[in-house]
Design a protein around this motif. Structure first.
Motif, mmCIF file in Angstrom:
data_model
loop_
_atom_site.group_PDB
_atom_site.id
_atom_site.type_symbol
_atom_site.label_atom_id
_atom_site.label_comp_id
_atom_site.label_asym_id
_atom_site.label_seq_id
_atom_site.Cartn_x
_atom_site.Cartn_y
_atom_site.Cartn_z
ATOM 1 N N MET A 292 0.852 -1.188 0.106
ATOM 2 C CA MET A 292 0.023 0.051 0.003
ATOM 3 C C MET A 292 0.761 1.164 -0.045
ATOM 4 O O MET A 292 1.921 1.321 0.814
ATOM 5 C CB MET A 292 -0.829 0.057 1.042
ATOM 6 N N ILE A 293 0.607 2.211 -0.973
ATOM 7 C CA ILE A 293 1.296 3.577 -0.932
ATOM 8 C C ILE A 293 0.156 4.551 -0.686
ATOM 9 O O ILE A 293 -0.697 4.634 -1.274
ATOM 10 C CB ILE A 293 1.824 3.587 -2.321
ATOM 11 N N ILE A 294 0.468 5.340 0.251
ATOM 12 C CA ILE A 294 -0.297 6.346 0.701
ATOM 13 C C ILE A 294 0.228 8.005 0.321
ATOM 14 O O ILE A 294 1.399 8.126 0.716
ATOM 15 C CB ILE A 294 -0.961 6.436 2.266
ATOM 16 N N VAL A 295 -0.575 8.563 -0.122
ATOM 17 C CA VAL A 295 -0.154 10.078 -0.576
ATOM 18 C C VAL A 295 -0.928 11.022 0.076
ATOM 19 O O VAL A 295 -2.278 10.994 0.016
ATOM 20 C CB VAL A 295 -0.038 10.158 -2.233
ATOM 21 N N CYS A 296 -0.227 11.748 1.002
ATOM 22 C CA CYS A 296 -0.930 12.654 1.841
ATOM 23 C C CYS A 296 -0.952 14.050 1.763
ATOM 24 O O CYS A 296 0.378 14.565 1.166
ATOM 25 C CB CYS A 296 -0.904 12.260 3.322
ATOM 26 N N GLY A 297 -1.507 14.921 2.226
ATOM 27 C CA GLY A 297 -1.362 16.337 1.879
ATOM 28 C C GLY A 297 -2.676 17.221 1.855
ATOM 29 O O GLY A 297 -3.794 16.426 1.914
ATOM 30 N N PRO A 298 -2.762 18.478 2.038
ATOM 31 C CA PRO A 298 -3.989 19.105 2.207
ATOM 32 C C PRO A 298 -4.507 19.340 0.457
ATOM 33 O O PRO A 298 -4.202 18.835 -0.381
ATOM 34 C CB PRO A 298 -3.507 20.648 2.434
ATOM 35 N N THR A 299 -5.705 19.924 0.473
ATOM 36 C CA THR A 299 -6.395 19.806 -0.632
ATOM 37 C C THR A 299 -5.658 20.658 -1.619
ATOM 38 O O THR A 299 -5.044 21.893 -1.159
ATOM 39 C CB THR A 299 -7.832 20.566 -0.586
#
Length: 513
Positions: free
Chosen positions: A289-296
């Motif tokens: 699993m690869i998760i990319v996070c950050g604000p809108t």
């Protein structure tokens, strides 16, 4: 008698003197002057034609420009060429080394009329609904189609076209007061005012956009959602539109999904060569699993598309769940969320697990059901790519645990967590050396930064006077290893430990490579 004398004079003079002597002794006029005046006359006519079609001359002064071209001819044409060349260089549309070839093409090119004297200018854009029906079929046929309605149509099309041309990601139309509306474009993450127009005209433009987006024109206060598309010479552009009643009128927010440009690669986004190599290797793995996070608006979906491009679609079955589909990719199955029809992330993810997928791309993990199913899919032989609204890598893990995912499951399924932000890039045409203050110079010396490499934004026509053009990503990539998994399972992971262990995991991975 005079004619015979002239002919005999020519017969005697030609063998005895040169052509110049002939002109002086036999002819009553000079042939050189005659050729010169005829050539000058045609050059003046050519200059008038060029002046009449030049976009640099305003219609108000075109008569005087044509009169000047008739008298001074090529000199006036040369002034127009120089002025247009200087303007293109200042706007960033032309570099100095291409000036000779540009002038040669301008001289040899056939003059083309660039202004329209009568009639409505044919737009370079055609608005349609999602079913492909044209704008005039949806809006103009519902009301009386007269010159006023045609003007509203043209104004709407030119506004949308301007947003596409200026690389806007969002178009905002909101009331400034009772008599005026403001149209703003979000370019490179910042809003800029495009125009301020009369409220009566803007209300008509809003109704036209609502009609083409499949909304109810009569409902002014109730929030509505819709979509439409535009066909331009480069391809098709899709739009998501939301309306809401506010104080003073109706507000529109339009998201521009420009599919005329190909998806960016990992290196284009801002990943280092080492990170590109590592992520490419991880995406080739059968599960994880690869998760990319950050604000809108931080470019998470763009990063997902970049990782998908490294996959061999002939050998692997790729299915995506998106809201909305921002770019159509061939040879993969893309599902668009429709909450009204009951198509959500959770229901779609549950159904595609029975379609033998190799790679699953989840546009956004929003609820506990979607998070649990994504983790389960990553543990059962699928590669899962997903985005998550979180401010950092640590916040992403906390968010997953808040969505009722156990730390043991996270540590066993998660492969990489990427936290990213977007920053503006300096315009290549106007950036220059920066003049640092004393405090800034002290900061550079303390952190061993070279002051010669620090540039500032100046602003030019190419960047719209902002000094910035385009954006790039700054990324924090964390690779899960045994140390991080152990700390996570024992609930001993802190932000400091994550930073230290994350850097060590990247170093260990490079050594294994």
């Amino acid at each position: 008698m005079d004619l015979a004398y002239l002919v005999s004079g020519l017969a005697v003079a030609i063998p005895q003197s040169a052509f110049g002597g002939l002109a002086q002794s036999a002819l009553p006029f000079s042939p050189f002057k005659t050729v010169f005046f005829i050539g000058w006359f045609y050059l003046c006519l050519y200059s008038v034609q060029r002046s009449d079609n030049s976009p640099l001359v305003h219609n108000r002064y075109r008569y005087f420009s044509n009169a000047a071209a008739l008298f001074i001819g090529p000199l006036h044409l040369w002034v127009l060429f120089i002025a247009e060349t200087v303007r293109k260089i200042q706007d960033g549309d032309l570099v100095v080394r291409d000036v000779p070839s540009y002038l040669l093409d301008a001289v040899l090119d056939k003059p083309v009329r660039r202004r329209v004297d009568t009639g409505v200018k044919a737009p370079a854009i055609q608005l349609m609904d999602t079913a492909g029906r044209r704008f005039d079929e949806l809006y103009l046929k519902q009301i009386r189609s007269d010159a006023k309605d045609r003007y509203v149509q043209e104004s709407t099309e030119q506004m949308v076209l301007a947003g596409i041309s200026e690389r806007a990601t969002d178009i905002l139309i909101d009331p400034k007061d009772d008599s005026e509306y403001t149209i703003r474009f979000r370019v490179d993450g910042f809003l800029r005012v495009h125009a301020t127009i009369d409220a009566k005209l803007c209300n008509a433009m809003i109704n036209s956009l609502k009609a083409v987006a499949g909304m109810d024109i009569a409902k002014k206060r109730r929030p509505q959602d819709g979509a439409f598309m535009a066909r331009i010479p480069n391809g098709e552009v899709y739009f998501r539109m939301a309306t809401s009643g506010v104080l003073g009128g109706e507000k529109l927010a339009i998201r521009v999904l420009d599919q005329t440009h190909a998806p960016m690669g990992l290196a284009d986004i801002g990943f280092s060569p080492e990170q590109v190599k590592m992520l490419t290797r991880i995406v080739q793995q059968p599960q994880g699993m690869i998760i990319v996070c950050g604000p809108t608006g931080s470019g998470k979906t763009t990063t997902l598309y970049a990782m998908l491009q490294t996959i061999n679609f002939e050998e692997r079955n790729v299915i995506t769940i998106e809201d909305p589909i921002e770019h159509v990719m061939p040879r993969i199955s893309q599902i668009e969320i429709n909450t009204r029809a009951g198509v959500t992330f959770a229901t779609s993810l549950r159904s595609i697990l029975r379609q033998d997928p190799d790679v699953i791309c989840v546009g956004e993990i929003r609820d506990a059901e979607t998070a649990g199913m994504a983790i389960q899919a990553a543990q059962t032989g699928h590669l899962v790519l997903a985005t998550l609204h979180a401010s950092s890598n640590m916040a992403a893990l906390v968010r997953l645990m808040d969505l009722q995912v156990k730390p043991l499951l996270i540590s066993s399924a998660l492969s990489v967590v990427i936290s990213q932000r977007l920053i503006r890039c300096l315009c290549d045409y106007c950036k220059g050396p920066a003049e640092l203050t004393q405090s800034q110079m002290d900061y550079c010396r303390q952190n061993n930064l070279s002051q010669q490499n620090i540039l500032k934004a100046n602003g030019c026509g190419h960047c719209g006077g902002t000094g910035f053009y385009g954006r790039t990503a700054i990324l924090d990539v964390m690779y899960m290893n045994d140390r991080l998994s152990k700390l996570l399972c024992n609930n001993q992971l802190t932000p400091g430990d994550m930073k230290q262990q994350g850097d060590r995991s990247f170093t260990d991975a490079l050594k294994r490579e």
